[in-house]
Scaffold this motif. Structure first.
Motif, PDB file in Angstrom:
ATOM      1  N   VAL A  90      26.550  35.448  39.144  1.00  0.00           N
ATOM      2  CA  VAL A  90      27.138  35.368  40.477  1.00  0.00           C
ATOM      3  C   VAL A  90      26.568  34.152  41.195  1.00  0.00           C
ATOM      4  CG1 VAL A  90      27.416  36.522  42.707  1.00  0.00           C
ATOM      5  CG2 VAL A  90      27.333  37.888  40.598  1.00  0.00           C
ATOM      6  N   SER A  91      27.422  33.375  41.822  1.00  0.00           N
ATOM      7  CA  SER A  91      26.978  32.277  42.685  1.00  0.00           C
ATOM      8  C   SER A  91      27.579  32.459  44.068  1.00  0.00           C
ATOM      9  CB  SER A  91      27.387  30.910  42.133  1.00  0.00           C
ATOM     10  OG  SER A  91      27.058  29.899  43.071  1.00  0.00           O
ATOM     11  N   ASN A  92      26.740  32.790  45.023  1.00  0.00           N
ATOM     12  CA  ASN A  92      27.150  32.774  46.423  1.00  0.00           C
ATOM     13  C   ASN A  92      26.964  31.369  46.980  1.00  0.00           C
ATOM     14  OD1 ASN A  92      27.762  35.572  46.669  1.00  0.00           O
ATOM     15  ND2 ASN A  92      25.581  36.040  46.848  1.00  0.00           N
ATOM     16  N   TYR A  93      27.798  31.007  47.942  1.00  0.00           N
ATOM     17  CA  TYR A  93      27.720  29.691  48.599  1.00  0.00           C
ATOM     18  C   TYR A  93      28.012  28.561  47.606  1.00  0.00           C
ATOM     19  CZ  TYR A  93      24.765  32.968  51.172  1.00  0.00           C
ATOM     20  OH  TYR A  93      24.259  34.098  51.769  1.00  0.00           O
ATOM     21  N   PHE A  94      28.886  28.837  46.644  1.00  0.00           N
ATOM     22  CA  PHE A  94      29.292  27.809  45.684  1.00  0.00           C
ATOM     23  C   PHE A  94      29.953  26.665  46.458  1.00  0.00           C
ATOM     24  CE2 PHE A  94      31.617  25.775  42.317  1.00  0.00           C
ATOM     25  CZ  PHE A  94      30.927  26.080  41.155  1.00  0.00           C
ATOM     26  N   PRO A  95      29.712  25.410  46.077  1.00  0.00           N
ATOM     27  CA  PRO A  95      30.347  24.283  46.779  1.00  0.00           C
ATOM     28  C   PRO A  95      31.868  24.429  46.782  1.00  0.00           C
ATOM     29  CG  PRO A  95      28.670  23.481  45.277  1.00  0.00           C
ATOM     30  CD  PRO A  95      28.822  24.944  44.992  1.00  0.00           C
ATOM     31  N   TRP A  96      32.469  24.419  47.960  1.00  0.00           N
ATOM     32  CA  TRP A  96      33.899  24.696  48.107  1.00  0.00           C
ATOM     33  C   TRP A  96      34.684  23.427  48.397  1.00  0.00           C
ATOM     34  CZ3 TRP A  96      37.406  23.754  51.992  1.00  0.00           C
ATOM     35  CH2 TRP A  96      38.647  24.417  51.913  1.00  0.00           C
ATOM     36  N   THR A  97      35.869  23.324  47.799  1.00  0.00           N
ATOM     37  CA  THR A  97      36.876  22.342  48.232  1.00  0.00           C
ATOM     38  C   THR A  97      38.224  23.052  48.290  1.00  0.00           C
ATOM     39  OG1 THR A  97      37.723  21.535  46.102  1.00  0.00           O
ATOM     40  CG2 THR A  97      35.645  20.565  46.902  1.00  0.00           C
ATOM     41  N   LYS A  98      39.230  22.366  48.771  1.00  0.00           N
ATOM     42  CA  LYS A  98      40.564  22.957  48.919  1.00  0.00           C
ATOM     43  C   LYS A  98      41.195  23.311  47.580  1.00  0.00           C
ATOM     44  CE  LYS A  98      42.722  18.375  49.290  1.00  0.00           C
ATOM     45  NZ  LYS A  98      43.497  17.484  50.196  1.00  0.00           N
ATOM     46  N   TRP A  99      40.606  22.855  46.473  1.00  0.00           N
ATOM     47  CA  TRP A  99      41.146  23.145  45.144  1.00  0.00           C
ATOM     48  C   TRP A  99      40.494  24.371  44.502  1.00  0.00           C
ATOM     49  CZ3 TRP A  99      39.496  17.679  45.512  1.00  0.00           C
ATOM     50  CH2 TRP A  99      40.538  16.851  45.948  1.00  0.00           C
ATOM     51  N   ALA A 100      39.728  25.147  45.269  1.00  0.00           N
ATOM     52  CA  ALA A 100      38.972  26.265  44.699  1.00  0.00           C
ATOM     53  C   ALA A 100      39.861  27.298  44.020  1.00  0.00           C
ATOM     54  CB  ALA A 100      38.117  26.929  45.771  1.00  0.00           C
ATOM     55  N   LYS A 101      41.102  27.445  44.477  1.00  0.00           N
ATOM     56  CA  LYS A 101      42.002  28.421  43.876  1.00  0.00           C
ATOM     57  C   LYS A 101      42.809  27.844  42.714  1.00  0.00           C
ATOM     58  CE  LYS A 101      42.461  31.235  48.061  1.00  0.00           C
ATOM     59  NZ  LYS A 101      43.388  31.814  49.075  1.00  0.00           N
ATOM     60  N   ASN A 102      42.568  26.572  42.413  1.00  0.00           N
ATOM     61  CA  ASN A 102      43.346  25.904  41.368  1.00  0.00           C
ATOM     62  C   ASN A 102      42.567  25.670  40.085  1.00  0.00           C
ATOM     63  OD1 ASN A 102      44.357  24.047  44.147  1.00  0.00           O
ATOM     64  ND2 ASN A 102      45.738  25.463  43.089  1.00  0.00           N
ATOM     65  N   ILE A 103      41.306  26.094  40.047  1.00  0.00           N
ATOM     66  CA  ILE A 103      40.505  25.844  38.851  1.00  0.00           C
ATOM     67  C   ILE A 103      39.844  27.140  38.384  1.00  0.00           C
ATOM     68  CG2 ILE A 103      40.054  23.468  39.608  1.00  0.00           C
ATOM     69  CD1 ILE A 103      37.094  24.381  40.017  1.00  0.00           C
TER      70      ILE A 103
END
Length: 386
Positions: free
Chosen positions: A332-345
């Motif tokens: 589990v990784s909380n606070y994973f680096p987010w970008t707008k493509w998070a739902k695409n990978i």
């Protein structure tokens, strides 16, 4: 203490003391943008070998040099855009040239190369760079992602010209004494009869409004050590602008590269598998090299699980927990680096590296195949299971 290393001196004066880089927060590496404390970018400290092998295999097996260059240029442009780099249309020639110098010194200070020298032809919008020991290309003679592509993207943004392309004319990885790179508008490269790759689609690369809120620094629950802690303890070695863990060189890079890399590679048949495989192989080799030290440790702090938590969290991948339930591993990784493509990978690099580390430590093949993401807490949580 007198600091003799001029790169370390420059880094202390221009980056560390003004706190442009945040390296003392477990789970996070961040870079302040444009001198503003409230605006920052999430960064990752990435192992060079993953990119060395990725470029080699993509070029050899999938004929993927064009997409590697495209990834690099799009990333470089986004990074320059997000970092609010100075552009040629907004400042005087003197200030633009001064900023170009600052950029080269910064690149040198964050482990990208040694003995960097540059020239700018202001009228032709041309940038020349030479260096020794430049990341990735020094080992594979390619460098499409960060040497030619990444630099071209930055220079295209700074000169307000999407036709700018980058060509590596010499490379230590190809037997030359140093690496040489030219970035210039396509018409200038044609005049010089220099062949080049092309990528002019630089749209939709801006940072989203929610980036700062989702990625803001929060207290970690599982990770105890920051990158600074592990450098201070000697776990990582920092010398002359270069960061190593054992023999492995690492380099800082804004987290968007990981997203763009996976998103674009999956467009080629087999591209995602190559990314997973090289990430897995790196993690497995890392664990095998570190296993003896863990075997000699007498406490739970020397376990494979704690090693992965400490190493990956310090590299900026978030607050990481590794646990075993019913004979299967979950990460589990909380606070994973987010970008707008998070739902695409599918977070291939992250899953690959940790799958490899678990396999290397435990002497059996472990693959984190299942993936869940959760945004309910106002941040990104990534959960990977066997």
């Amino acid at each position: 203490m007198v600091v003799k290393d001029k790169i370390v001196t420059w880094y202390l004066k221009n980056i560390y003391i003004p706190k442009s880089e945040i390296t003392d927060k477990s789970g996070y590496i961040c870079e302040h943008v444009g001198g503003q404390r409230e605006i920052f970018l999430r960064e990752l400290l990435l192992p060079e070998t993953v990119f060395v092998e990725l470029e080699k295999r993509m070029v050899k097996e999938i004929k993927g040099k064009n997409i590697l260059y495209s990834i690099g240029k799009r990333f470089g442009y986004r990074y320059a855009f997000a970092s609010k780099f100075t552009t040629i249309d907004k400042v005087s020639k003197k200030i633009f040239l001064r900023y170009s110098y600052f950029l080269v010194r910064y690149i040198e200070s964050i482990s990208y190369g040694k003995n960097l020298n540059h020239k700018v032809n202001y009228d032709k919008r041309m940038f020349n760079l030479n260096a020794k020991e430049y990341i990735i290309c020094r080992k594979n003679g390619l460098g499409y992602i960060l040497t030619s592509g990444g630099t071209a993207g930055i220079w295209a943004y700074m000169t307000c010209d999407p036709t700018v392309e980058g060509v590596q004319t010499k490379c230590q990885g190809r037997g030359d004494k140093k690496c040489e790179l030219i970035c210039a508008p396509a018409k200038v490269l044609k005049e010089k009869k220099i062949k080049f790759l092309k990528e002019t689609d630089l749209e939709n690369l801006e940072i989203d409004a929610e980036y700062m809120e989702i990625n803001k620094i929060r207290p970690t629950q599982f990770a105890r050590y920051s990158l600074k802690d592990l450098i201070d303890s000697g776990f990582f070695e920092y010398s002359k602008g270069v960061i190593h863990y054992k023999a492995e060189r690492h380099f800082l890079c804004e987290a968007s590269l990981m997203y763009i890399l996976e998103k674009e590679l999956k467009k080629l048949k087999g591209g995602g598998k190559v990314l997973f495989d090289v990430s897995f192989d790196y993690g497995k080799n890392l664990a095998e090299e570190s296993k003896q030290e863990l075997n000699n440790a007498s406490s739970s702090s020397g376990s494979a699980e704690s090693f992965i938590t400490n190493y990956m969290s310090a590299l900026g991948w978030g607050d990481i927990l590794v646990m075993k339930k019913s004979g299967k591993y979950t990460v589990v990784s909380n606070y994973f680096p987010w970008t707008k493509w998070a739902k695409n990978i599918k977070f291939i690099m992250f899953r690959g590296m940790i799958s490899g580390m678990l396999s290397g430590f435990l002497d059996k093949k472990i693959t984190l195949k299942k993936l869940q993401t959760d945004f309910s807490g106002g941040f990104l949580t990534v959960i990977a299971d066997e």
